[in-house]
Design an enzyme around this catalytic site. Sequence first.
Site, PDB file in Angstrom:
ATOM      1  N   CYS A  32       1.188  -1.168  -0.368  1.00  0.00           N
ATOM      2  CA  CYS A  32      -0.293   0.068   0.255  1.00  0.00           C
ATOM      3  C   CYS A  32       0.933   1.708  -0.028  1.00  0.00           C
ATOM      4  O   CYS A  32       0.269   1.835  -0.490  1.00  0.00           O
ATOM      5  CB  CYS A  32      -0.807  -0.017   1.428  1.00  0.00           C
ATOM      6  N   HIS A  65      -3.635   7.568   2.160  1.00  0.00           N
ATOM      7  CA  HIS A  65      -3.374   5.981   2.036  1.00  0.00           C
ATOM      8  C   HIS A  65      -4.973   5.940   2.319  1.00  0.00           C
ATOM      9  O   HIS A  65      -5.095   6.256   3.507  1.00  0.00           O
ATOM     10  CB  HIS A  65      -2.544   4.934   2.092  1.00  0.00           C
ATOM     11  N   ASN A  84      -9.753   0.652   0.293  1.00  0.00           N
ATOM     12  CA  ASN A  84      -8.457   0.715   0.284  1.00  0.00           C
ATOM     13  C   ASN A  84      -8.421  -0.788  -1.204  1.00  0.00           C
ATOM     14  O   ASN A  84      -8.274  -2.040  -1.230  1.00  0.00           O
ATOM     15  CB  ASN A  84      -8.094  -0.223   1.234  1.00  0.00           C
TER      16      ASN A  84
END
Length: 323
Positions: A114, A250, A280
């Site tokens: 990520c 993020h 996500n």
Amino acid sequence: MIVRNAIAGIGIYLPDRVMPNMELADMVDTSDVWIKERTGISQRHIAAEGQTTSDLGYRAALAALDDAGLEPSDIDLIVCATSTPDLTFPATATIIQERLGIHHGAAFDLQAVCSGFLYGVNVTDALLKAGGPKRALLIGAETFSRILDWEDRGTCVLFGDGAGAVVIERSDDAESDAPGILHSYIRSDGRYRDMLYVDGGPSQTQTVGHLRMQGNAVFKHAVTEIAQVMRDCAEQAGVPIEDIDWFVPHQANQRILQAVAKKLKIDPDTVISTVAMHANTSSASVPLAMHQAIQDGRIERGDMVMLEAFGGGFTWGAALLRY
Ligand code: UT7
């Protein structure tokens, strides 16, 4: 002479198929209410059968080139941040390079889960500053739907597919207040690799594997490390946090965004959130969120913007730029 690498264009691509929380409630023991309350997620996009990470990345790259008013031939470096490559090798970046018809320069993948886009900002900025390539495409592209265990309610509700790309251009004679990446700072600590990982890979299992996560532990580390790396990045750049106009985090969980904002005493209205719409999307989430805030007129040219991310490894990082 100041060498500064600026974002010349940004583009995204999201697969057509939208999966609302309700659909997941038919698959595992969960509910729209639980997912919204615990994560802020309402829906995610899911790649169609046969649609690959390079398909998403290619379309985002085309959109970024269009936004920059450039042709593929203007690009001499492609960095694709992804943990869900089309194949073990060659790099997804080279597949995108071929589809763009670029036969010069270099292309490679970067894997920091990520945090991939933030690692990509750091590496691309350094390569451009070193004086080789002049214009780079930095792409964050993922099909996490392919590595989810769709029977594990603790993880399958959290992720989605998508891609975002930026064109980063070197300017050799920039003014001190010109647009550009001012500073970036990346970190990792492999002691925590078992808290968020995929239980397959070519060398260990000869399979692709599924994502596994100790959500609660990851959450706590994420809040602490994100807040610290944001402080460190601002301090290293010599820019007070109060002078930053927008924060593009993020997009893992709305509660992480809120907790970090509270820790740093940041106005929550300056924190861009797209977690409700995209869930996500790993390395794609930061450019997807940044694109949204530019499109709706919040982030404007000249604004000071901080990007940040946290992910498996653990890896984490932040970048400060003038858009
Ligand atoms: O992108 C990389 C970084 N990733 C992250 O930052 C993710 C970080 N973690 C999180 O976002 C959160 O920890 C989660 C959203 C994954 C989980 O939220 P939580 O508030 O930490 O829940 P929990 O793991 O402590 O679980 C609480 C309860 C458990 O039930 P019991 O043991 O209390 O009976 C879970 O089994 O919630 C249960 N649960 C669910 N219930 C309904 C877990 N997932 C679900 C679900 N639907 N989908």
